[in-house]
Design an enzyme around this catalytic site. Structure first.
Site, mmCIF file in Angstrom:
data_model
loop_
_atom_site.group_PDB
_atom_site.id
_atom_site.type_symbol
_atom_site.label_atom_id
_atom_site.label_comp_id
_atom_site.label_asym_id
_atom_site.label_seq_id
_atom_site.Cartn_x
_atom_site.Cartn_y
_atom_site.Cartn_z
ATOM 1 N N SER A 119 16.284 31.374 12.043
ATOM 2 C CA SER A 119 16.553 32.537 13.078
ATOM 3 C C SER A 119 15.653 32.217 13.892
ATOM 4 N N HIS A 147 7.599 19.779 -13.005
ATOM 5 C CA HIS A 147 8.122 19.343 -11.596
ATOM 6 C C HIS A 147 8.409 20.737 -11.102
ATOM 7 N N HIS A 177 15.488 35.723 -10.767
ATOM 8 C CA HIS A 177 16.584 35.816 -9.614
ATOM 9 C C HIS A 177 15.729 36.458 -8.365
ATOM 10 N N THR A 190 24.760 36.964 2.894
ATOM 11 C CA THR A 190 24.546 35.774 3.165
ATOM 12 C C THR A 190 25.536 35.200 4.128
ATOM 13 N N SER A 235 -2.580 35.558 -7.023
ATOM 14 C CA SER A 235 -2.472 35.106 -5.648
ATOM 15 C C SER A 235 -1.410 35.802 -4.896
ATOM 16 N N SER A 236 -0.096 35.368 -5.437
ATOM 17 C CA SER A 236 1.080 35.812 -4.587
ATOM 18 C C SER A 236 0.891 37.316 -4.443
ATOM 19 N N LYS A 295 24.835 36.110 7.461
ATOM 20 C CA LYS A 295 23.783 35.316 8.295
ATOM 21 C C LYS A 295 24.418 34.139 8.847
ATOM 22 N N TRP A 342 11.121 25.550 -16.991
ATOM 23 C CA TRP A 342 10.139 26.419 -16.232
ATOM 24 C C TRP A 342 10.559 27.900 -16.626
ATOM 25 N N ASP A 351 -5.746 38.923 13.515
ATOM 26 C CA ASP A 351 -5.766 38.320 12.330
ATOM 27 C C ASP A 351 -4.948 39.165 11.194
ATOM 28 N N HIS A 395 23.273 36.955 -14.391
ATOM 29 C CA HIS A 395 24.254 35.749 -14.248
ATOM 30 C C HIS A 395 23.553 34.295 -14.617
ATOM 31 N N HIS A 396 22.368 34.428 -14.972
ATOM 32 C CA HIS A 396 21.670 33.253 -15.364
ATOM 33 C C HIS A 396 21.976 33.223 -17.284
ATOM 34 N N TYR A 456 15.204 34.290 -3.951
ATOM 35 C CA TYR A 456 15.281 34.738 -2.701
ATOM 36 C C TYR A 456 14.079 34.552 -2.084
ATOM 37 N N ARG A 472 22.090 19.678 -18.670
ATOM 38 C CA ARG A 472 20.609 19.565 -17.996
ATOM 39 C C ARG A 472 19.495 19.123 -19.071
ATOM 40 N N GLU A 512 13.041 35.823 -7.270
ATOM 41 C CA GLU A 512 12.264 34.581 -7.113
ATOM 42 C C GLU A 512 13.027 33.698 -6.239
HETATM 43 C C1 HEA Z 1 11.661 23.920 -4.615
HETATM 44 C C2 HEA Z 1 12.034 23.296 -5.901
HETATM 45 C C3 HEA Z 1 12.532 22.337 -6.112
HETATM 46 C C4 HEA Z 1 12.457 20.821 -5.289
HETATM 47 C C5 HEA Z 1 11.804 20.690 -4.092
HETATM 48 C C6 HEA Z 1 12.828 19.851 -6.082
HETATM 49 C C7 HEA Z 1 13.051 18.711 -5.542
HETATM 50 C C8 HEA Z 1 13.604 17.672 -6.319
HETATM 51 N N1 HEA Z 1 14.143 17.441 -7.734
HETATM 52 FE FE1 HEA Z 1 14.097 19.230 -8.947
HETATM 53 N N2 HEA Z 1 14.043 20.937 -9.997
HETATM 54 C C9 HEA Z 1 13.672 22.218 -9.617
HETATM 55 C C10 HEA Z 1 13.295 22.638 -8.379
HETATM 56 C C11 HEA Z 1 12.871 21.559 -7.564
HETATM 57 N N3 HEA Z 1 13.340 20.353 -7.566
HETATM 58 C C12 HEA Z 1 13.701 23.129 -10.502
HETATM 59 C C13 HEA Z 1 13.580 24.585 -10.811
HETATM 60 C C14 HEA Z 1 14.368 22.373 -11.786
HETATM 61 C C15 HEA Z 1 14.773 23.022 -13.310
HETATM 62 C C16 HEA Z 1 13.673 22.463 -14.078
HETATM 63 C C17 HEA Z 1 14.048 23.195 -15.570
HETATM 64 O O1 HEA Z 1 15.095 22.845 -15.924
HETATM 65 O O2 HEA Z 1 13.334 23.738 -16.103
HETATM 66 C C18 HEA Z 1 14.542 20.920 -11.447
HETATM 67 C C19 HEA Z 1 14.891 20.061 -12.139
HETATM 68 C C20 HEA Z 1 15.268 18.717 -11.528
HETATM 69 C C21 HEA Z 1 15.993 17.906 -12.145
HETATM 70 C C22 HEA Z 1 16.817 18.005 -13.587
HETATM 71 C C23 HEA Z 1 15.685 17.753 -14.741
HETATM 72 C C24 HEA Z 1 16.253 17.930 -16.044
HETATM 73 O O3 HEA Z 1 17.146 18.892 -16.074
HETATM 74 O O4 HEA Z 1 15.878 17.335 -17.143
HETATM 75 C C25 HEA Z 1 16.174 16.437 -11.597
HETATM 76 C C26 HEA Z 1 16.697 15.657 -11.933
HETATM 77 O O5 HEA Z 1 16.930 14.612 -11.068
HETATM 78 C C27 HEA Z 1 15.393 16.769 -10.334
HETATM 79 C C28 HEA Z 1 15.301 15.986 -9.293
HETATM 80 C C29 HEA Z 1 14.521 16.446 -7.988
HETATM 81 C C30 HEA Z 1 14.218 15.369 -6.930
HETATM 82 C C31 HEA Z 1 14.756 14.036 -7.079
HETATM 83 C C32 HEA Z 1 13.713 16.200 -5.911
HETATM 84 C C33 HEA Z 1 13.310 15.778 -4.672
HETATM 85 O O6 HEA Z 1 13.883 16.280 -3.626
HETATM 86 C C34 HEA Z 1 11.983 15.331 -4.645
HETATM 87 C C35 HEA Z 1 11.440 14.689 -3.536
HETATM 88 C C36 HEA Z 1 9.948 14.224 -3.159
HETATM 89 C C37 HEA Z 1 9.285 13.562 -3.625
HETATM 90 C C38 HEA Z 1 9.847 12.302 -4.263
HETATM 91 C C39 HEA Z 1 7.869 13.518 -3.143
HETATM 92 C C40 HEA Z 1 7.407 12.750 -1.968
HETATM 93 C C41 HEA Z 1 7.206 11.133 -2.280
HETATM 94 C C42 HEA Z 1 6.093 10.683 -2.882
HETATM 95 C C43 HEA Z 1 5.298 11.522 -4.078
HETATM 96 C C44 HEA Z 1 5.946 9.262 -2.735
HETATM 97 C C45 HEA Z 1 6.597 8.743 -3.894
HETATM 98 C C46 HEA Z 1 6.604 7.287 -3.808
HETATM 99 C C47 HEA Z 1 7.704 6.409 -3.809
HETATM 100 C C48 HEA Z 1 8.908 6.727 -3.571
HETATM 101 C C49 HEA Z 1 7.431 4.807 -3.985
HETATM 102 N N4 HEA Z 1 14.956 18.133 -10.415
HETATM 103 C C1 HEA Z 2 16.860 29.189 -2.832
HETATM 104 C C2 HEA Z 2 17.161 29.492 -4.136
HETATM 105 C C3 HEA Z 2 18.556 30.068 -4.503
HETATM 106 C C4 HEA Z 2 19.620 30.512 -3.671
HETATM 107 C C5 HEA Z 2 19.462 30.905 -2.354
HETATM 108 C C6 HEA Z 2 20.571 30.654 -4.482
HETATM 109 C C7 HEA Z 2 21.822 31.519 -4.341
HETATM 110 C C8 HEA Z 2 22.835 31.866 -4.909
HETATM 111 N N1 HEA Z 2 23.030 31.354 -6.403
HETATM 112 FE FE1 HEA Z 2 21.541 30.458 -7.623
HETATM 113 N N2 HEA Z 2 20.047 29.494 -8.601
HETATM 114 C C9 HEA Z 2 18.841 28.880 -8.086
HETATM 115 C C10 HEA Z 2 18.550 28.959 -6.735
HETATM 116 C C11 HEA Z 2 19.120 29.946 -6.056
HETATM 117 N N3 HEA Z 2 20.380 30.416 -5.890
HETATM 118 C C12 HEA Z 2 18.236 28.138 -9.346
HETATM 119 C C13 HEA Z 2 16.786 27.635 -9.076
HETATM 120 C C14 HEA Z 2 19.043 28.303 -10.335
HETATM 121 C C15 HEA Z 2 18.699 27.632 -11.540
HETATM 122 C C16 HEA Z 2 17.664 28.379 -12.477
HETATM 123 C C17 HEA Z 2 17.455 27.626 -13.666
HETATM 124 O O1 HEA Z 2 18.336 27.930 -14.481
HETATM 125 O O2 HEA Z 2 16.562 26.905 -13.780
HETATM 126 C C18 HEA Z 2 20.255 29.073 -9.858
HETATM 127 C C19 HEA Z 2 21.337 29.497 -10.663
HETATM 128 C C20 HEA Z 2 22.604 30.027 -10.340
HETATM 129 C C21 HEA Z 2 23.238 30.774 -11.337
HETATM 130 C C22 HEA Z 2 23.142 30.711 -13.035
HETATM 131 C C23 HEA Z 2 23.750 29.348 -13.298
HETATM 132 C C24 HEA Z 2 23.724 29.310 -14.864
HETATM 133 O O3 HEA Z 2 22.547 28.686 -15.181
HETATM 134 O O4 HEA Z 2 24.809 29.101 -15.547
HETATM 135 C C25 HEA Z 2 24.189 31.481 -10.714
HETATM 136 C C26 HEA Z 2 25.153 32.173 -11.354
HETATM 137 O O5 HEA Z 2 25.780 33.032 -10.766
HETATM 138 C C27 HEA Z 2 23.748 31.354 -9.250
HETATM 139 C C28 HEA Z 2 24.636 31.872 -8.270
HETATM 140 C C29 HEA Z 2 24.082 32.200 -6.879
HETATM 141 C C30 HEA Z 2 24.820 32.820 -5.850
HETATM 142 C C31 HEA Z 2 26.200 33.576 -6.131
HETATM 143 C C32 HEA Z 2 23.970 32.668 -4.609
HETATM 144 C C33 HEA Z 2 24.256 33.336 -3.407
HETATM 145 O O6 HEA Z 2 22.934 33.928 -2.863
HETATM 146 C C34 HEA Z 2 24.742 32.218 -2.420
HETATM 147 C C35 HEA Z 2 25.520 33.055 -1.312
HETATM 148 C C36 HEA Z 2 25.838 31.991 -0.339
HETATM 149 C C37 HEA Z 2 26.985 31.509 0.137
HETATM 150 C C38 HEA Z 2 28.163 32.018 -0.595
HETATM 151 C C39 HEA Z 2 27.426 30.779 1.238
HETATM 152 C C40 HEA Z 2 27.470 31.260 2.456
HETATM 153 C C41 HEA Z 2 28.319 32.521 2.777
HETATM 154 C C42 HEA Z 2 29.896 32.227 3.465
HETATM 155 C C43 HEA Z 2 29.857 31.284 4.338
HETATM 156 C C44 HEA Z 2 30.430 33.515 3.485
HETATM 157 C C45 HEA Z 2 31.795 33.461 2.920
HETATM 158 C C46 HEA Z 2 31.802 32.864 1.814
HETATM 159 C C47 HEA Z 2 32.764 33.475 0.784
HETATM 160 C C48 HEA Z 2 33.339 34.688 0.579
HETATM 161 C C49 HEA Z 2 32.879 32.667 -0.561
HETATM 162 N N4 HEA Z 2 22.743 30.572 -9.247
HETATM 163 CU CU LIG Z 3 20.051 33.947 -9.974
#
Ligand code: HEA
Ligand code: HEA
Ligand SMILES: [Cu+2]
Ligand code: CUA
Lengths: 272, 289, 533
Positions: free
Chosen positions: C268, C77, C253, C328, C169-170, C331, C142, C106, C302-303, C257, C450, C255
């Site tokens: 924007s 997923h 990390h 952030t 590709s990327s 923004k 993942w 292009d 921080h992860h 962003y 999780r 990634e």
């Molecule tokens: C861009 C990234 C992205 C997006 C879009 C989503 C979208 C969603 N994610 Fe995901 N998710 C991750 C990135 C993302 N996730 C990551 C990185 C993890 C961590 C993995 C890990 O632990 O290694 C995670 C893990 C994760 C978990 C935790 C799993 C676990 O810890 O075991 C769950 C649980 O609820 C979850 C749920 C969902 C759901 C409900 C959506 C929904 O928003 C999805 C909605 C979209 C659809 C449902 C598809 C469209 C519709 C159809 C295909 C038709 C279906 C037909 C019917 C409804 C009849 N995600």
């Molecule tokens: C699009 C993806 C995205 C983005 C933008 C961010 C943004 C941020 N993430 Fe997140 N993060 C993930 C995707 C993302 N993260 C994913 C996928 C994981 C889990 C991976 C995995 O384990 O599978 C993760 C996990 C993750 C962790 C690890 C948690 C753990 O496993 O224990 C942490 C810890 O520091 C963290 C921190 C942050 C912070 C500080 C930001 C900051 O950039 C957020 C900054 C924004 C704001 C704070 C709000 C706006 C600000 C204001 C309004 C200003 C005023 C605010 C204050 C002064 C408070 N993230």
């Molecule tokens: Cu991070």
């Protein structure tokens, strides 16, 4: 059976959805405050940061929604043309910075406390296995494995036909808990035999990875007797969800008695 | 009001090679996966994939060379190529960075921890009691058995000299190209190619020496792992670079380049300097210190 | 030589049709379309997997899948969503829009552009085929932590090599974007006049070429540890499993962003359009994006707060992570200031944009909470983290993508989409999304870890709610699919400008945009007018 239960949940789920807000208090929706000095500090930290975020959120969203309501075209708003202001930009860079510094202070203080390994009175080594824990009281020569209890284990099998609701502490119970004395600063060591695990007991405010080949140390000091339940927090394969942690905290007398009873059953081997 | 044409060359709907390349690469990797999983049929797929990939490279580069010679590319296109090559090389730098990180991490962090330094006391006492951290090491379990280290001042030093001189010869050739001295150009480039392949040959010799006499293998704990991963990927890059230089040499002989239009030459020269610099880091951190 | 080129241009190119058009195309718009459709299919696939997860988690006990397969679903997923859904979708937008926004004919390297795309279906075919292999699909998350991932069956090398292919590709895509932005701007389109979408993509492209090769290196070491006896992640040989985590998160990390910066760019573009007011703080937006990108390189651990780092390391990574809140925040504040005293209307793209600002910020707040090391000891690997990242990814990245599609669809197809259906889609999505992901905060804080297929009884109610929300959210996306197809097939003719408040070169060409735009250099006066706005 499955269908019936599924339907029931669906119903309950939808009802709860509608009636959610007033009932919230009855569920666990927040971090437990825990039973150690550190867990209290973590809880307070969590609540502080959370409140600050809520406040900032209320402010930012408040301004935004006010603007959305007030400055909408259908209300006859005419667009202004301003698009820059150094003063404002500086203000909203500096103020968040100050807020962050305010958060960093207590966080640093707590962290330093957590790393303080002095005045240790006893040590337990914890080894993660796929999928159970092994505990080893280094000074006392007591050691044993701790697995998911038989009842949960039977019920959790795919299509077991058993109802988890009938199992007390479903998935949070073990055959043999870790027994620890209250009021004592205990050093805990984690390591693993195969893959990475993570030993987590929310009530104690501790979570530490158990990494094969390495040992991590941390400590806890439990204030009240009781049974505290936790889980393995790091994905460790198929049964990651089924290796809970149970800590039974008892007072010193009880602990000594328990130790004595264990010495009789644990074979005297090197505690490695 | 302007109606300036951009004159940027966009090949229209004729790109066969990319899809061929995708199929080729996939074949190559699926084949390799099957072999690794112990399925012998994988080797056929691998070879087929490799051939298709090579075909793609010949075809694609051939097309580009033909287009270049027929004058379809203007200065703007040339600049696009330059930016692309520069940032491609940067991505390669980051690829090597991952392996250097492994090396530094093991030396500065994991080995000392296992050996009981600082926070590692308990780890050492309880898990690896007799282990003392030092570099080089194949770890507390002595994985791969006793081994000897590859000294810096034998072949590696010679190879350093070879690569550095090849950097000089390729620069010389470049100057010659710009000054339109054909003979010097071909001589300089030919020397570079020879030096490049000599490096590869010596490196191969060194590997044989390591495996047969030093008991230094990929399986020799973290030392063997980092040693062969870093030098191996580097050697692979040198080989590719030398092949590319050979192609450029042939193109020079055919007279493909002019003093003011020779991007392909420069790209390969950049690439060559890049493998050169990587080698210097290897020499210092893998062999010397 | 330019005479030949010009001659060639004037020639009528062969008009390919059917499959050949898509297979052999070098046109940035065709390739953009390919990317977008591909990513949508991947989104449905990854979403389907999410629904399997949610169905199993609907109630306690195991009813549908066994734990191993559940872990495969979690892993696949995430891989499918991130590498197949969000990343290609943003590359698709970049392909469509960047040349049009900067006045280029292009992309800089059209043939390589084709290759960047056509590697993807092959790579995903490889990855998805692992579902049918001995030992099942990858199931170590993942994040692919060693040593667990080394227990993967036949799927293992296929997973590694497919990641290599995705990386190729990327990187090619990123290089192409860099070359295009740096080299192909029309005269007059200076860097500080570029639309923010172009800016954020330029910065993203740099992130990509800096970290994707590092991921490639990390998985290569996994491969050699498994098959060639190396000891990178094996302590017995002097390595360390935690080394993998460091390298992975050095990629991982930045990634995240990579997934959000182009989304910031989209916001924007959209917010000023519907506020009918220029973007507030253009320059500070650019600097903020660059600061976020810079900081993203020094926060990775921080992860890994619970792996047992030295105190100094924990403090450093806590402080550096907290700092990201500042740019952030800039923004977010700028977007709000853009709306302030505008004349707003709320067409579908704007609705999604407003939801983005609110819900992404909520996800950002939980991110900030996670950054607080002592508290993260509690949050880490709990559903609180799952809640955090779905808030930044789904109403963050995905909503930005959806908003972008609504925003530019009339430009692409020449037809207006149905505003009524769009609003339905918005409200269904925005509500069900919160129903799905908000309760995850609660169960996470209360102690649910999780990556588990089953859980203790006290988490049952919220999980049931989540699952219901997920199915509604998923179904709502089918509405989106229907709406898009309907819009492609026909609908009211869209004008060139499409939106009253729209500014930028892409709005000066007719709708639908002809196959080749800006073969003739756009007038610099037009550029000045469209970019100062
Ligand atoms: C861009 C990234 C992205 C997006 C879009 C989503 C979208 C969603 N994610 Fe995901 N998710 C991750 C990135 C993302 N996730 C990551 C990185 C993890 C961590 C993995 C890990 O632990 O290694 C995670 C893990 C994760 C978990 C935790 C799993 C676990 O810890 O075991 C769950 C649980 O609820 C979850 C749920 C969902 C759901 C409900 C959506 C929904 O928003 C999805 C909605 C979209 C659809 C449902 C598809 C469209 C519709 C159809 C295909 C038709 C279906 C037909 C019917 C409804 C009849 N995600
Ligand atoms: C699009 C993806 C995205 C983005 C933008 C961010 C943004 C941020 N993430 Fe997140 N993060 C993930 C995707 C993302 N993260 C994913 C996928 C994981 C889990 C991976 C995995 O384990 O599978 C993760 C996990 C993750 C962790 C690890 C948690 C753990 O496993 O224990 C942490 C810890 O520091 C963290 C921190 C942050 C912070 C500080 C930001 C900051 O950039 C957020 C900054 C924004 C704001 C704070 C709000 C706006 C600000 C204001 C309004 C200003 C005023 C605010 C204050 C002064 C408070 N993230
Ligand atoms: Cu991070
Ligand atoms: Cu042990 Cu998870």
């Amino acid at each position: 059976m499955f269908i019936a239960r599924a339907a029931w949940r669906l119903l309950v789920g939808s009802v709860i959805l509608l009636a959610a807000v007033p009932a919230l208090a009855e569920w666990a929706i927040n971090m437990p405050r825990g039973v150690t000095p550190i867990s209290h500090e973590i809880y307070d930290l969590h609540m502080t940061i959370f409140s600050i975020c809520v406040a900032i959120g209320a402010l930012v969203f408040g301004v935004m929604f006010f603007s959305i309501w007030k400055h909408r075209k259908s209300r006859g708003a005419k667009a202004d043309n301003f698009h820059e202001s150094q003063t404002v930009e500086i203000i909203w860079t500096v103020i968040p910075f100050l807020i962050l510094i305010g958060m960093a202070f207590p966080a640093t203080k707590t962290l330093i406390k957590m790393e303080d390994m002095s005045d240790i009175e006893m040590t337990v080594k914890i080894t993660g296995y796929q999928w159970m824990w092994h505990y080893d009281y280094l000074e006392d020569g007591v050691s044993f494995y701790s697995r998911l209890d038989a009842n949960s284990n039977k019920t959790r099998q795919l299509d077991s036909g058993l109802n988890p609701g009938d199992v007390p502490d479903y998935l949070l119970n073990v055959d043999k808990p870790l027994v620890l004395p209250v009021g004592v600063k205990i050093r805990l060591l984690t390591t693993a035999a195969d893959v990475i695990h993570s030993w987590w007991v929310p009530q104690l405010g501790v979570k530490k990875d158990a990494i094969p080949g390495f040992i991590n140390e941390f400590w806890t000091q439990i204030e009240q007797p009781g049974v505290y339940r936790g889980v393995c927090a790091e994905l460790c394969g198929k049964d990651h969800g089924f290796m809970p942690v149970v800590v039974k905290a008892v007072n010193q007398d009880e602990y000594q008695a328990w130790l004595q009873s264990q010495r009789d059953v644990t074979p005297k081997t090197a505690s490695l | 009001m302007s109606a300036v044409k951009t004159n940027y060359y966009v090949p229209h709907h004729t790109a066969w090679w990319p899809i061929v390349g995708s199929a080729g690469l996939t074949g190559l990797l699926v084949g390799a996966s099957m072999i690794l999983n112990g399925a012998s049929t994988g080797s056929y797929i691998l070879v087929a994939g490799l051939l298709i990939t090579l075909l793609m490279m010949f075809g694609w580069f051939g097309t580009v060379i033909r287009e270049s010679i027929s004058g379809l590319y203007n200065a703007r296109v040339d600049t696009s190529f330059r930016w692309s090559m520069i940032w491609f090389i940067f991505s390669e730098v980051m690829f090597f960075a991952a392996f250097f990180t492994a090396l530094f991490y093991a030396r500065a962090y994991s080995l000392p921890w296992l050996g009981g330094m600082g926070k590692g006391v308990v780890t050492n006492e309880l898990l690896w009691p007799a282990f003392e951290a030092m570099w080089p090491s194949n770890g507390p379990a002595n994985i791969g058995g006793a081994f000897k280290v590859m000294g810096a001042w034998g072949i590696p030093a010679i190879n350093t000299a070879i690569l550095l001189s090849s950097g000089v010869t390729v620069t010389w050739a470049h100057h010659a190209l710009k000054a339109d001295h054909r003979r010097q150009l071909i001589l300089g480039l030919a020397l570079t190619v020879i030096l490049g392949f000599t490096f590869v040959a010596l490196q191969a010799d060194e590997y044989i020496h390591a495996y047969s006499e030093l008991n230094l293998k990929m399986t020799t704990g973290i030392y063997g792992s980092t040693f062969f991963m870093l030098t191996g990927f580097h050697g692979f890059h040198v080989t590719m670079g030398a092949v590319m230089l050979t192609v450029i040499l042939l193109r020079c002989i055919k007279g493909h380049f002019s003093p003011d239009s020779h991007f392909a030459f420069e790209a390969v020269a950049w690439y060559w300097h890049f493998v050169d610099v990587v080698w210097l880091f290897l020499f210092i951190f893998v062999y010397w210190f | 030589m330019s005479t030949t080129a010009a001659a060639l241009h004037d020639h009528h190119e062969p008009q390919l049709t059917g499959i050949k058009r898509w297979l052999l195309t070098t046109n940035h718009k065709d390739i953009g379309t390919l990317y977008l459709w591909f990513s949508f299919i991947m989104f449905l696939l990854g979403g389907g997997m999410a629904l399997i997860i949610r169905a199993e988690l609907f109630q306690p006990g195991l009813q549908i899948v066994d734990p191993q397969f559940f872990n495969s679903m979690t892993t696949m997923h995430a891989l499918v969503m991130i590498f197949g859904g969000v990343m290609p979708a943003f590359v698709g937008l970049a392909n469509w829009m960047i040349p049009m926004m900067i006045g280029a004919p292009d992309m800089a390297l059209p043939r390589m552009n084709n290759w960047s795309f056509w590697i993807l279906p092959f790579a995903f075919a490889m990855l998805i085929s692992t579902l049918f292999m001995r030992g099942g699909a990858p199931a170590a998350g993942w994040t692919m932590y060693a040593p667990l991932v080394l227990q993967t069956g036949d799927a293992f090398p296929f997973m590694i090599f497919s990641i290599h292919l995705l990386g190729i590709s990327s990187v090619m895509g990123a290089i192409n974007i860099i070359a295009t932005v740096l080299n192909m701007r029309a005269p007059g389109m200076s860097l500080m006049r570029m639309p923010l979408f172009v800016w954020t993509w330029l910065i993203t492209a740099y992130l990509l070429i800096a970290v994707i090769p590092v991921l490639a290196g990390a998985v290569t070491m996994l491969l050699t540890d498994k098959f060639f006896g190396t000891s990178f992640f094996n302590p017995a040989g002097g390595g360390d499993p935690v080394l993998f985590q460091h390298i992975f998160w050095f990629f991982g990390h930045p990634e995240v962003y990579i997934l959000i910066l182009p989304a910031f760019g989209v916001m924007s573009q959209i917010i000023p359009t519907f506020a009918r007011k220029p973007l507030f703080g253009y320059a500070s937006m650019v600097y903020a994006s660059a600061s976020i990108a810079f900081l993203s390189f020094i926060v990775w651990a921080h992860h890994m707060f619970t792996v047992g780092m030295p105190l100094a390391g924990e403090l450093f990574f806590m402080f550096s992570t907290m700092l990201i809140a500042i740019p952030t925040g800039v923004k977010v504040f700028n977007w709000v200031a853009t709306m302030w005293r505008g004349a707003m209307t709320f067409e579908t793209p704007m609705l999604f944009a407003i939801a983005f600002v609110v819900l992404f910020t909520i996800g950002g707040f939980s991110g900030l909470m996670l950054a607080i090391t002592p508290a993260d000891f509690q949050y880490h690997d709990s559903y609180f983290v799952v809640a955090h990242f779905h808030y930044v990814l789904v109403p963050g990245a995905i909503f930005a993508l959806i908003a972008a599609v609504y925003f530019w669809l009339p430009k692409w197809t020449g037809h207006m989409y149905s505003e009524a259906l769009g609003k339905w889609h918005f409200w269904l999505s925005a509500v069900s999304l919160n129903v799905t992901f908000f309760p995850m905060h609660f169960v996470g804080l209360a102690g649910m870890q999780r990556r588990v297929p089953d859980y203790a009884l006290q988490f049952a109610d919220f999980n049931a709610i989540s699952s219901v929300g997920a199915f509604i959210f998923g179904t709502s996306q089918l509405l989106f699919l229907y709406l898009v197809i309907k819009c492609i097939r026909g609908g009211p003719q869209a004008s060139a400008r499409v939106w009253e408040g729209a500014h930028g070169l892409e709005w000066t060409v007719p709708s639908p945009a002809p196959a080749h735009t800006f073969n003739t250099v756009p007038d610099s006066e037009v550029i000045r007018r469209e970019t100062l706005a």
